[in-house]
Design an enzyme around this catalytic site. Structure first.
Site, short mmCIF file in Angstrom:
data_model
loop_
_atom_site.label_atom_id
_atom_site.label_comp_id
_atom_site.label_asym_id
_atom_site.label_seq_id
_atom_site.Cartn_x
_atom_site.Cartn_y
_atom_site.Cartn_z
N HIS A 92 31.02 -8.52 14.99
CA HIS A 92 32.34 -8.44 14.36
C HIS A 92 33.18 -9.64 14.78
O HIS A 92 33.30 -9.92 15.97
CB HIS A 92 33.07 -7.16 14.74
CG HIS A 92 34.43 -7.08 14.11
ND1 HIS A 92 34.64 -6.64 12.83
CD2 HIS A 92 35.65 -7.46 14.58
CE1 HIS A 92 35.92 -6.72 12.53
NE2 HIS A 92 36.55 -7.21 13.58
N ASP B 37 40.30 4.95 8.43
CA ASP B 37 40.69 3.57 8.72
C ASP B 37 41.30 2.93 7.49
O ASP B 37 42.28 2.21 7.57
CB ASP B 37 39.48 2.77 9.19
CG ASP B 37 39.86 1.31 9.41
OD1 ASP B 37 40.74 1.08 10.27
OD2 ASP B 37 39.31 0.44 8.73
N ARG C 162 49.53 0.61 7.67
CA ARG C 162 49.93 -0.39 8.66
C ARG C 162 50.34 -1.70 7.99
O ARG C 162 51.29 -2.36 8.40
CB ARG C 162 48.79 -0.63 9.66
CG ARG C 162 48.59 0.52 10.64
CD ARG C 162 47.28 0.38 11.40
NE ARG C 162 47.22 -0.83 12.19
CZ ARG C 162 46.09 -1.46 12.54
NH1 ARG C 162 44.91 -0.97 12.16
NH2 ARG C 162 46.13 -2.54 13.25
N SER D 287 40.48 0.63 14.82
CA SER D 287 40.07 0.27 13.47
C SER D 287 38.67 -0.35 13.47
O SER D 287 37.79 0.05 12.70
CB SER D 287 41.09 -0.70 12.88
OG SER D 287 40.67 -1.17 11.63
N LYS E 292 34.65 2.00 12.65
CA LYS E 292 33.66 1.63 11.63
C LYS E 292 32.32 1.25 12.27
O LYS E 292 31.26 1.59 11.76
CB LYS E 292 34.19 0.47 10.78
CG LYS E 292 35.30 0.92 9.85
CD LYS E 292 35.95 -0.27 9.16
CE LYS E 292 36.72 -1.10 10.17
NZ LYS E 292 37.48 -2.20 9.57
#
Lengths: 473, 473
Positions: free
Chosen positions: A112, A191, A198, A213, A217
């Protein structure tokens, strides 16, 4: 009674949600939504059960959007402990189902990135590590703001679908060892809803919320380990190493608590990564890397992250061995072949990998020339991204469409010599007019000078695991 | 692009409000709603024009509830400067129309109390000062939580209407010199909407927000001056003199900036004011004061506030002269007659003032007896209020109905001697069972002991005006 607390007809939505929730719970000892918001407002730690019930109530529509946004703002201001962040992460994961891959097969890993300009690392990295034996179920985001999304880059491939069902996605990973799709309603839908809220309430910038968040996932992907690329610098979400490290530590700590090993690199994002910025252009650059070409910084970043993935997946005993495996997967063409296979499985034209001209091309191309001899001393990633954004390569709102053909190819980058008349960059635009208009702001992104300036290292550090103090520390 | 900032279909409400607002404004230099929330989140001072546009957008439905609640939470955490509070106050006032009383007549004054237990001062005070020549347009709140509302107390009068149109209200003030009604949609409607949102999002407790809420309505009353009774203690919203003084100073400072002179007293609210707690019982006690009877503490509080009102209205040259005017208005029966006139004008039975038995009576009456000889050392106002609340005298939610007949008459209060067998208090309840059930918690509110304990002074201080530093200080 202060008249400012007079009785008022509560709005219809209030009646439907918070207020009725309070009413129903008044008899029991379960704290009400308002009491929980007040506790966080005052800096208290919320019990895990309360966090779970808040999120479940939000998903059922019993906790109203306006209550959740007030809570989110209180979290932005007051923070959350690791225990609270863990509870939120798990509750978000459990709002949907988890990935179910076949039992046999290599270790399941994902990378990520917190996002940067020209960051097409995933497109190079996933096939490379998959060719080394990892399984890579990449569920990725679309771009928003100045950073691009891996999904948009891959979606430039003609015919390719990124809106797969989770079932189809699973079978492609089971078959090819990798697949790449967008977020789905099936996986951590909380999310999606929280992020939408948000985004419109200025509550994005919070390390515990970002942690939950990302991890919700990744946990739903049922990974064996996760590698983070936390970008730092003017082109990144995190502007300082200190803040980037804080995010890495938060994700590593909550990962540890859930049993997910997390490794993290801090990498510099002051200058665009590679030479291409823009979706089809970046896809082509990523494919070039797999074919043995491509810019050094992109290759270096890809290898560094690949080493971490192979080590985390226990497919290599040392960084040196891991590096050799990656080089072999690249040199042999196995990684490129694997990517082509994945593209075919997702409905795309697999020939694009070797024949990048098959990617859609921009209508106009405008060159940015250099006026004098010298050196490229600096190139502002954020400024480049904003030029690309204005060309149509990105979106500032979630519902905007993008033009995958437009973008910039940076022929000259910091550390390189230039001569008067050299092309600094190619602007790929929807029209000559748009291309010409991009020249001045792109020029402004460059700093040219007589002397060469040394460039800072791309890989800032491998983040050391945080000391796992008592949960809540 | 961090996947936690992936593109998501923004909810329908978001599309209708914030997002569209952003879209529309994207071209101009006007900051978007999200930018303004972010600025307050980061502790910046918002420009007055931005505060005005946020509130106007909220009232038009362009700034969504969830955006406003996030902003409110940011304000709770970060505060607002006097300049910001002023801008919010004026914007709230301007969300509706202002009172239009006839030109001729006495100075227009109102008193605002931050609320206490047994606080029926308004019902005594308004007729007294009106009889001295002030005009008193009282727009008051209903009770919520442990404190009662003046409106609920007056509404115990058979036939009396408190839901007047602003036009009807104006003509009663013009005729009698006083009128009392509930908040209306015509006057500062933004306060009503904001308060409903604050109530369900734990954003009530904020001095600038309380200031704007109180002052917006008082400014809409078009007053010549305002007197504040800021209650302090365990039965009050403000628990400490320090915090009460901060609220008083905030209101005085913003009042100063708008040209509204504000005087404030801090008064003790540890013990219920007077002997009656409960709506009809309190109305009867207030009427008794106007007829020359009533408990000392209530009379003392009423006179102290009345003196401030007459001085602020410039109808008396000294506190002593003001006090004498109030005593005369009471002794002559003029104040009582004026209240009866107002009650008649509002559709109620004016005979209740002299014949309190005409007020509705509770079905059951239960006595709380004292077990031994001694002294009442203390009586917890909050505990008494909670007993009254459970009897049905108050509401915990805005949409609850109340029973105006129930409540408590405190025959013995701190500083008084008791003998075994004495009745400490009469409980007025909807049933004997409810009355009996209230005995134990009411007993627990009392502290009895062998020795007499001296009682703290009721009037803590007259708040000195704050030094008007530069706006924003």
């Amino acid at each position: 009674m202060p008249s400012h607390t007079k009785a008022v007809p509560v709005s219809e939505t209030a009646k439907r949600s918070g207020v009725r929730t309070r009413q129903r719970r008044a008899a029991s000892l379960v704290p009400t939504t308002v009491e929980l918001i007040a506790a966080k407002r005052d800096g208290e730690e919320l019990p895990s059960a309360s966090i779970r019930s808040l999120l479940a109530g939000f998903m059922r529509g019993e906790v109203a959007d306006y209550q959740m946004s007030a809570l989110l703002m209180a979290i932005v201001q007051r923070g959350m402990t690791a225990r609270e962040t863990l509870a939120l992460t798990l509750a978000m994961r459990d709002s949907g189902r988890c990935l179910r891959l076949k039992r046999s097969g290599g270790p399941k890993l994902d990378k990520h990135s917190t996002g940067g300009v020209g960051d097409k690392v995933s497109l190079c990295l996933a096939p490379l590590v998959a060719a080394c034996g990892l399984r890579v179920p990449m569920i990725s985001g679309r771009g928003l703001g100045h950073t691009g999304g891996t999904l948009d880059k891959l979606a430039a491939v003609p015919g390719l679908r990124v809106d797969l069902s989770l079932r189809a996605f699973e079978s492609i990973v089971d078959g090819c060892g990798l697949a790449l799709m967008g977020a789905t309603q099936e996986l951590a839908p909380a999310d999606k809803r929280l992020y939408a809220l948000r985004d419109v309430t200025a509550t994005v910038d919070s390390i515990p919320l970002i942690t939950a968040s990302i991890l919700s996932k990744k946990l739903a992907e049922d990974l064996d380990a996760l590698v983070l690329d936390v970008k730092v610098g003017r082109g990144a979400f995190m502007k300082t190493p200190r803040r980037a490290r804080a995010l890495a530590h938060s994700i590593m700590r909550v990962g540890q608590l859930t049993g997910l090993p997390v490794r993290a690199l801090l990498t510099r994002m002051d200058v665009p990564l590679g030479r291409a910025v823009g979706n089809a252009l970046e896809a082509a650059e990523a494919f070039a890397v797999l074919l043995g070409h491509g810019p050094d910084d992109l290759i270096q970043c890809t290898y560094a992250l690949g080493v971490e993935m192979l080590l985390a997946g226990k497919l290599a005993a040392s960084a040196r061995a891991a590096r050799r495996m990656l080089e072999e997967a690249r040199a042999s063409g196995r990684a490129a072949a694997l990517l082509a296979e994945m593209i075919r499985a997702q409905g795309g034209d697999p020939r694009v990998v070797c024949e990048p001209d098959r990617l859609p091309q921009a209508r106009a191309r405008v060159n940015l020339h250099c006026a004098e001899d010298g050196h490229v001393q600096d190139l502002d990633a954020l400024a480049v991204a904003q030029v690309a954004l204005r060309l149509g390569a990105g979106r500032t709102r979630a519902d905007q469409s993008i033009d995958c053909t437009v973008g910039i190819v940076l022929l000259k980058k910091p550390g390189e010599r230039v001569q008067a008349g050299d092309v600094l960059a190619e602007i790929h635009a929807a029209s000559s007019r748009a291309g010409l208009a991009a020249r001045a702001p792109l020029m402004a992104a460059y700093t040219l000078g007589q002397r060469a300036r040394s460039q800072a290292a791309l890989i800032i550090e491998r983040v050391r695991p945080p000391v796992l103090r008592g949960v809540g520390a």
